[in-house]
Design a protein around this motif. Structure first.
Motif, PDB file in Angstrom:
ATOM      1  N   TYR A 257       0.840  -1.194   0.000  1.00  0.00           N
ATOM      2  CA  TYR A 257       0.000   0.000   0.000  1.00  0.00           C
ATOM      3  C   TYR A 257       0.878   1.249   0.000  1.00  0.00           C
ATOM      4  CZ  TYR A 257      -4.182   2.720   0.635  1.00  0.00           C
ATOM      5  OH  TYR A 257      -5.207   3.588   0.442  1.00  0.00           O
ATOM      6  N   TYR A 258       1.820   1.283   0.925  1.00  0.00           N
ATOM      7  CA  TYR A 258       2.770   2.391   0.990  1.00  0.00           C
ATOM      8  C   TYR A 258       4.193   1.861   0.855  1.00  0.00           C
ATOM      9  CZ  TYR A 258      -0.867   5.364   3.108  1.00  0.00           C
ATOM     10  OH  TYR A 258      -2.000   6.081   3.358  1.00  0.00           O
ATOM     11  N   MET A 259       5.036   2.686   0.297  1.00  0.00           N
ATOM     12  CA  MET A 259       6.479   2.517   0.405  1.00  0.00           C
ATOM     13  C   MET A 259       6.980   3.717   1.181  1.00  0.00           C
ATOM     14  SD  MET A 259       7.564  -0.278  -1.010  1.00  0.00           S
ATOM     15  CE  MET A 259       9.312   0.084  -1.187  1.00  0.00           C
ATOM     16  N   GLY A 260       7.804   3.462   2.177  1.00  0.00           N
ATOM     17  CA  GLY A 260       8.258   4.545   3.024  1.00  0.00           C
ATOM     18  C   GLY A 260       9.763   4.607   3.147  1.00  0.00           C
ATOM     19  N   TRP A 261      10.227   5.785   3.510  1.00  0.00           N
ATOM     20  CA  TRP A 261      11.630   5.991   3.877  1.00  0.00           C
ATOM     21  C   TRP A 261      11.664   6.433   5.346  1.00  0.00           C
ATOM     22  CZ3 TRP A 261      15.842   4.700   1.165  1.00  0.00           C
ATOM     23  CH2 TRP A 261      15.716   4.513  -0.216  1.00  0.00           C
ATOM     24  N   PHE A 262      12.576   5.833   6.074  1.00  0.00           N
ATOM     25  CA  PHE A 262      12.803   6.176   7.475  1.00  0.00           C
ATOM     26  C   PHE A 262      14.293   6.426   7.650  1.00  0.00           C
ATOM     27  CE2 PHE A 262       8.735   5.142   9.539  1.00  0.00           C
ATOM     28  CZ  PHE A 262       8.102   4.492   8.498  1.00  0.00           C
ATOM     29  N   ARG A 263      14.657   7.056   8.754  1.00  0.00           N
ATOM     30  CA  ARG A 263      16.070   7.251   9.044  1.00  0.00           C
ATOM     31  C   ARG A 263      16.307   7.076  10.534  1.00  0.00           C
ATOM     32  NH1 ARG A 263      16.618  13.758   7.811  1.00  0.00           N
ATOM     33  NH2 ARG A 263      15.526  14.520   9.688  1.00  0.00           N
ATOM     34  N   GLN A 264      17.541   6.696  10.830  1.00  0.00           N
ATOM     35  CA  GLN A 264      17.926   6.502  12.224  1.00  0.00           C
ATOM     36  C   GLN A 264      19.322   7.041  12.429  1.00  0.00           C
ATOM     37  OE1 GLN A 264      17.487   2.487  13.681  1.00  0.00           O
ATOM     38  NE2 GLN A 264      17.378   3.203  15.790  1.00  0.00           N
ATOM     39  N   ALA A 265      19.420   8.071  13.266  1.00  0.00           N
ATOM     40  CA  ALA A 265      20.708   8.645  13.629  1.00  0.00           C
ATOM     41  C   ALA A 265      21.226   7.935  14.873  1.00  0.00           C
ATOM     42  CB  ALA A 265      20.549  10.140  13.894  1.00  0.00           C
ATOM     43  N   PRO A 266      22.528   7.958  15.114  1.00  0.00           N
ATOM     44  CA  PRO A 266      23.095   7.285  16.292  1.00  0.00           C
ATOM     45  C   PRO A 266      22.435   7.762  17.581  1.00  0.00           C
ATOM     46  CG  PRO A 266      24.833   7.945  14.797  1.00  0.00           C
ATOM     47  CD  PRO A 266      23.572   8.554  14.263  1.00  0.00           C
ATOM     48  N   GLY A 267      21.999   6.813  18.389  1.00  0.00           N
ATOM     49  CA  GLY A 267      21.401   7.136  19.670  1.00  0.00           C
ATOM     50  C   GLY A 267      19.970   7.622  19.607  1.00  0.00           C
ATOM     51  N   LYS A 268      19.378   7.613  18.418  1.00  0.00           N
ATOM     52  CA  LYS A 268      18.002   8.088  18.266  1.00  0.00           C
ATOM     53  C   LYS A 268      17.110   6.985  17.716  1.00  0.00           C
ATOM     54  CE  LYS A 268      19.090  12.982  17.636  1.00  0.00           C
ATOM     55  NZ  LYS A 268      18.844  14.187  16.789  1.00  0.00           N
ATOM     56  N   GLU A 269      15.819   7.186  17.871  1.00  0.00           N
ATOM     57  CA  GLU A 269      14.865   6.227  17.339  1.00  0.00           C
ATOM     58  C   GLU A 269      14.710   6.416  15.826  1.00  0.00           C
ATOM     59  OE1 GLU A 269      11.968   5.634  21.245  1.00  0.00           O
ATOM     60  OE2 GLU A 269      11.193   6.552  19.425  1.00  0.00           O
ATOM     61  N   ARG A 270      14.286   5.355  15.197  1.00  0.00           N
ATOM     62  CA  ARG A 270      14.017   5.423  13.763  1.00  0.00           C
ATOM     63  C   ARG A 270      12.810   6.338  13.538  1.00  0.00           C
ATOM     64  NH1 ARG A 270      14.592  -0.116  10.498  1.00  0.00           N
ATOM     65  NH2 ARG A 270      16.457   0.005  11.804  1.00  0.00           N
ATOM     66  N   GLU A 271      12.929   7.239  12.572  1.00  0.00           N
ATOM     67  CA  GLU A 271      11.852   8.211  12.358  1.00  0.00           C
ATOM     68  C   GLU A 271      11.410   8.253  10.900  1.00  0.00           C
ATOM     69  OE1 GLU A 271      13.182  12.137  13.372  1.00  0.00           O
ATOM     70  OE2 GLU A 271      14.575  12.267  11.690  1.00  0.00           O
ATOM     71  N   PHE A 272      10.169   8.608  10.724  1.00  0.00           N
ATOM     72  CA  PHE A 272       9.557   8.700   9.404  1.00  0.00           C
ATOM     73  C   PHE A 272      10.147   9.869   8.622  1.00  0.00           C
ATOM     74  CE2 PHE A 272       6.389   8.596   6.179  1.00  0.00           C
ATOM     75  CZ  PHE A 272       5.974   9.905   5.975  1.00  0.00           C
ATOM     76  N   VAL A 273      10.388   9.640   7.327  1.00  0.00           N
ATOM     77  CA  VAL A 273      10.862  10.696   6.439  1.00  0.00           C
ATOM     78  C   VAL A 273       9.831  10.984   5.345  1.00  0.00           C
ATOM     79  CG1 VAL A 273      12.656  11.408   4.822  1.00  0.00           C
ATOM     80  CG2 VAL A 273      13.276  10.087   6.875  1.00  0.00           C
ATOM     81  N   ALA A 274       9.414   9.952   4.627  1.00  0.00           N
ATOM     82  CA  ALA A 274       8.474  10.156   3.523  1.00  0.00           C
ATOM     83  C   ALA A 274       7.813   8.832   3.166  1.00  0.00           C
ATOM     84  CB  ALA A 274       9.191  10.726   2.299  1.00  0.00           C
ATOM     85  N   ALA A 275       6.644   8.926   2.538  1.00  0.00           N
ATOM     86  CA  ALA A 275       5.947   7.724   2.081  1.00  0.00           C
ATOM     87  C   ALA A 275       5.186   8.041   0.806  1.00  0.00           C
ATOM     88  CB  ALA A 275       4.985   7.201   3.156  1.00  0.00           C
ATOM     89  N   ILE A 276       4.943   7.006   0.028  1.00  0.00           N
ATOM     90  CA  ILE A 276       4.217   7.158  -1.229  1.00  0.00           C
ATOM     91  C   ILE A 276       3.358   5.923  -1.421  1.00  0.00           C
ATOM     92  CG2 ILE A 276       6.110   6.143  -2.579  1.00  0.00           C
ATOM     93  CD1 ILE A 276       5.380   8.139  -4.829  1.00  0.00           C
TER      94      ILE A 276
END
Length: 123
Positions: free
Chosen positions: A31-50
């Motif tokens: 249904y969706y394809m998403g991009w997430f990112r995770q910086a050192p010491g941080k939680e994975r976070e949403f960037v974009a979806a289509i």
């Protein structure tokens, strides 16, 4: 099905990168394809979806106006064009597929993940 993310690298602030996420394997229609990112010491976070149809896109406030998301269904590939990069964009970027389609921002919604690609932005 497998997702292969690529396109990361080292870039100076203000530069650009294009991330790609190629799907392979059996017939795949999330249904969706998403991009997430995770910086050192941080939680994975949403960037974009289509949506797989490409009709609807969502972008996090931190990326709005800089990171358009697009897809090429013929190539089963989703792209994240990253413009005007900032040091705070440094992270490992992951693509993922959501076959449920209820909460595109939630990490837990996505059941297929790529391996991640490192993006480093120097100041």
């Amino acid at each position: 099905v497998q997702l292969q993310a690529s396109g990361g690298g080292l870039v100076q602030a203000g530069g650009s990168l294009r991330l790609s996420c190629a799907a392979s394997g059996r017939i795949f229609s999330p249904y969706y394809m998403g991009w997430f990112r995770q910086a050192p010491g941080k939680e994975r976070e949403f960037v974009a979806a289509i949506t797989w149809s490409g009709v609807i896109t969502y972008v996090a406030d931190s990326a709005k106006g800089r990171f358009p998301i697009s897809r090429d269904n013929a190539k089963a590939t989703v792209y994240l064009q990253m413009n005007n990069l900032k040091p705070e964009d440094t992270a490992v970027y992951y693509c993922a597929a959501d076959r449920v389609g209820l909460r595109y921002r939630d990490v837990g919604e996505y059941d297929v993940w790529g391996q991640g690609t490192q993006v480093t932005v120097s100041s």
